[in-house]
Design a protein around this motif. Structure first.
Motif, PDB file in Angstrom:
ATOM      1  N   ILE A 285      -6.428  -3.345  -2.066  1.00  0.00           N
ATOM      2  CA  ILE A 285      -5.534  -3.765  -0.990  1.00  0.00           C
ATOM      3  C   ILE A 285      -6.189  -3.514   0.360  1.00  0.00           C
ATOM      4  CG2 ILE A 285      -3.318  -3.325   0.124  1.00  0.00           C
ATOM      5  CD1 ILE A 285      -2.229  -2.533  -2.623  1.00  0.00           C
ATOM      6  N   ALA A 286      -6.844  -2.349   0.486  1.00  0.00           N
ATOM      7  CA  ALA A 286      -7.513  -2.011   1.743  1.00  0.00           C
ATOM      8  C   ALA A 286      -8.576  -3.058   2.072  1.00  0.00           C
ATOM      9  CB  ALA A 286      -8.130  -0.622   1.654  1.00  0.00           C
TER      10      ALA A 286
ATOM     11  N   GLN B 172       0.833  -1.201   0.000  1.00  0.00           N
ATOM     12  CA  GLN B 172       0.000   0.000   0.000  1.00  0.00           C
ATOM     13  C   GLN B 172       0.869   1.254   0.000  1.00  0.00           C
ATOM     14  OE1 GLN B 172      -3.189   1.027  -0.624  1.00  0.00           O
ATOM     15  NE2 GLN B 172      -4.177   0.253   1.221  1.00  0.00           N
TER      16      GLN B 172
ATOM     17  N   SER C 179      -3.593   2.502 -11.369  1.00  0.00           N
ATOM     18  CA  SER C 179      -3.331   1.921 -10.044  1.00  0.00           C
ATOM     19  C   SER C 179      -4.216   2.501  -8.951  1.00  0.00           C
ATOM     20  CB  SER C 179      -1.853   2.066  -9.693  1.00  0.00           C
ATOM     21  OG  SER C 179      -1.255   3.135 -10.377  1.00  0.00           O
ATOM     22  N   ALA C 180      -5.092   3.426  -9.340  1.00  0.00           N
ATOM     23  CA  ALA C 180      -5.937   4.076  -8.334  1.00  0.00           C
ATOM     24  C   ALA C 180      -6.822   3.069  -7.601  1.00  0.00           C
ATOM     25  CB  ALA C 180      -6.795   5.158  -8.989  1.00  0.00           C
TER      26      ALA C 180
ATOM     27  N   GLU D  45      -8.631  -6.122   1.093  1.00  0.00           N
ATOM     28  CA  GLU D  45      -7.970  -7.378   1.444  1.00  0.00           C
ATOM     29  C   GLU D  45      -7.471  -7.337   2.887  1.00  0.00           C
ATOM     30  OE1 GLU D  45      -4.699  -9.815  -0.818  1.00  0.00           O
ATOM     31  OE2 GLU D  45      -5.641  -8.430  -2.215  1.00  0.00           O
ATOM     32  N   ILE D  46      -6.918  -6.176   3.252  1.00  0.00           N
ATOM     33  CA  ILE D  46      -6.434  -6.014   4.620  1.00  0.00           C
ATOM     34  C   ILE D  46      -7.601  -6.139   5.599  1.00  0.00           C
ATOM     35  CG2 ILE D  46      -5.499  -4.331   6.256  1.00  0.00           C
ATOM     36  CD1 ILE D  46      -3.653  -3.326   4.028  1.00  0.00           C
TER      37      ILE D  46
ATOM     38  N   PHE E 149       4.412  -2.865 -14.148  1.00  0.00           N
ATOM     39  CA  PHE E 149       2.988  -2.716 -13.869  1.00  0.00           C
ATOM     40  C   PHE E 149       2.327  -4.083 -13.706  1.00  0.00           C
ATOM     41  CE2 PHE E 149      -1.398  -2.507 -15.270  1.00  0.00           C
ATOM     42  CZ  PHE E 149      -1.904  -1.437 -14.562  1.00  0.00           C
TER      43      PHE E 149
ATOM     44  N   TRP F 259      -6.293   0.041  -7.106  1.00  0.00           N
ATOM     45  CA  TRP F 259      -5.536  -0.970  -6.360  1.00  0.00           C
ATOM     46  C   TRP F 259      -5.559  -0.702  -4.868  1.00  0.00           C
ATOM     47  CZ3 TRP F 259      -0.398  -1.599  -9.559  1.00  0.00           C
ATOM     48  CH2 TRP F 259      -0.729  -2.027 -10.841  1.00  0.00           C
ATOM     49  N   SER F 260      -5.457   0.557  -4.535  1.00  0.00           N
ATOM     50  CA  SER F 260      -5.399   0.928  -3.132  1.00  0.00           C
ATOM     51  C   SER F 260      -6.634   0.423  -2.390  1.00  0.00           C
ATOM     52  CB  SER F 260      -5.299   2.445  -3.023  1.00  0.00           C
ATOM     53  OG  SER F 260      -4.585   2.802  -1.860  1.00  0.00           O
TER      54      SER F 260
ATOM     55  N   GLN G 134      -0.145  -8.001 -10.300  1.00  0.00           N
ATOM     56  CA  GLN G 134      -0.305  -9.376  -9.845  1.00  0.00           C
ATOM     57  C   GLN G 134      -0.131  -9.446  -8.337  1.00  0.00           C
ATOM     58  OE1 GLN G 134       2.558 -11.380 -12.577  1.00  0.00           O
ATOM     59  NE2 GLN G 134       0.930 -12.879 -12.752  1.00  0.00           N
ATOM     60  N   ARG G 135       0.843  -8.686  -7.863  1.00  0.00           N
ATOM     61  CA  ARG G 135       1.103  -8.631  -6.430  1.00  0.00           C
ATOM     62  C   ARG G 135      -0.134  -8.127  -5.697  1.00  0.00           C
ATOM     63  NH1 ARG G 135       2.006  -9.292  -2.257  1.00  0.00           N
ATOM     64  NH2 ARG G 135       3.696  -8.886  -0.782  1.00  0.00           N
ATOM     65  N   VAL G 136      -0.852  -7.219  -6.329  1.00  0.00           N
ATOM     66  CA  VAL G 136      -2.065  -6.673  -5.724  1.00  0.00           C
ATOM     67  C   VAL G 136      -3.187  -7.710  -5.777  1.00  0.00           C
ATOM     68  CG1 VAL G 136      -3.832  -4.883  -5.995  1.00  0.00           C
ATOM     69  CG2 VAL G 136      -1.428  -4.293  -6.242  1.00  0.00           C
TER      70      VAL G 136
ATOM     71  N   PHE H  92       3.458  -5.748 -10.462  1.00  0.00           N
ATOM     72  CA  PHE H  92       2.858  -5.017  -9.347  1.00  0.00           C
ATOM     73  C   PHE H  92       1.367  -5.379  -9.233  1.00  0.00           C
ATOM     74  CE2 PHE H  92       2.778  -2.299  -6.004  1.00  0.00           C
ATOM     75  CZ  PHE H  92       3.686  -1.270  -5.985  1.00  0.00           C
TER      76      PHE H  92
ATOM     77  N   TRP I 236      -0.715   6.088 -15.671  1.00  0.00           N
ATOM     78  CA  TRP I 236      -0.322   5.005 -14.766  1.00  0.00           C
ATOM     79  C   TRP I 236      -1.052   5.148 -13.436  1.00  0.00           C
ATOM     80  CZ3 TRP I 236       1.316   1.013 -16.913  1.00  0.00           C
ATOM     81  CH2 TRP I 236       2.298   1.011 -17.907  1.00  0.00           C
ATOM     82  N   ALA I 237      -1.101   6.368 -12.962  1.00  0.00           N
ATOM     83  CA  ALA I 237      -1.723   6.630 -11.669  1.00  0.00           C
ATOM     84  C   ALA I 237      -3.206   6.251 -11.692  1.00  0.00           C
ATOM     85  CB  ALA I 237      -1.558   8.099 -11.288  1.00  0.00           C
TER      86      ALA I 237
ATOM     87  N   LEU J 204       2.635   1.616  -3.209  1.00  0.00           N
ATOM     88  CA  LEU J 204       1.706   2.041  -4.248  1.00  0.00           C
ATOM     89  C   LEU J 204       1.514   3.552  -4.200  1.00  0.00           C
ATOM     90  CD1 LEU J 204       0.021   0.869  -6.454  1.00  0.00           C
ATOM     91  CD2 LEU J 204      -1.825   0.520  -4.837  1.00  0.00           C
TER      92      LEU J 204
END
Lengths: 146, 146
Positions: free
Chosen positions: B92-93, A103, B85-86, B95-96, B49, B88-89, B54-56, B52, B81-82, A106
């Motif tokens: 990830i959140a 995170q 990936s927007a 998933e957390i 990219f 993704w955050s 995939q990691r997400v 990254f 790019w931004a 990112l």
DNA sequence: CCTTGACTTCAAGTACACTTGAAGAATTAG
DNA sequence: CTAATTCTTCAAGTGTACTTGAAGTCAAGG
């Protein structure tokens, strides 16, 4: 005693999956004279353990190894279940930590807009990748050798 | 321009994987008269990219769909790019958050020692599972229908 | 020039966790 | 008693993300 269909109904796990688990040695059954599987009622707990462990991220192989430490013939006690799941907490914590790192990385990468393998310190923790031949894409989780 | 081997060296991703990505339409190459692949230097960024993403937790199919929204012929800008990936955050959140819930559930289950599919409110969020026929093991992430 | 290494395609293999289908036997409901 | 359901085994298929190997072509160093 439960049939495979009943166990499937109670756990939500397909009969094919239960037979697969048995084939892999994660669960065991007694058989009727006709060869049909019969499970003790406590088997739902074992299946729950398996599903829970998978959720935590363990492979069936790992789960089998954990289950193999349980006593045979007698249903496991609460403290035995607790012992098994004790390491899970760490594992989840580690996973959460990894996601936090991702995170942060990112955010940094969006901020700098780089996403460059050569410059980005997130994707490229050792500031030099693809150096040693063997390890492909070690920034997916592998450490870059300290 | 980079050869496939050079791109592999710079990204840490195996040549076989790069060819596989190309076959799946995630990356593209021009060819020399002899048919050898040549990549623009910015391709390292695309590969980064992919790794990254995939990691997400995105599948190659999802990654391809994101990459397909990029302009062709011209290297993507930082804001593009931004944009990609927007989301993704959030992902990830989420998933957390799921892991935190699992963590709490784990503590509860160790505490009560139940791990019973019939009684445990962690494993059995709807307090009644395996009701509707279709969905197997919905406590692995599926919602129990509200 | 010649060898070595890097490149090409295509088919098949790998690992994980199952699912699906076939053919047949057993159980249960009516 | 019969029909429908559930069970059995075993082989093969699914999806994801690749890797490996074969057979052959191309490029670079000595």
């Amino acid at each position: 005693m439960l049939t495979v269909g009943e166990l499937a109904a109670r756990t939500g796990v397909a009969t094919s999956a239960l037979r697969f688990y048995e084939e892999r040695g994660l669960i065991h059954s007694t058989r009727t004279p006709a060869g049909h599987r019969r499970y003790p009622r406590g088997m739902t707990r074992v299946v729950a353990f398996i599903v829970f462990a998978q959720r935590v991220g363990l492979s069936l192989e790992e789960i089998k190894m954990e289950l193999d430490t349980l006593p045979v013939g007698r249903p496991p006690r609460a403290d035995e279940w607790a012992r098994l799941s004790a390491t899970w907490s760490e594992r989840i914590a580690a996973e959460i930590e990894a996601l936090h790192r991702l995170q942060r990385g990112l955010t940094d990468c969006i901020g700098c807009g780089c996403l460059s393998l050569e410059r980005c310190h997130i994707l490229n923790p050792g500031d030099r990748m693809a150096s040693r031949g063997a390890g492909p894409r070690f920034w997916m989780g592998d450490e870059p050798e300290e």
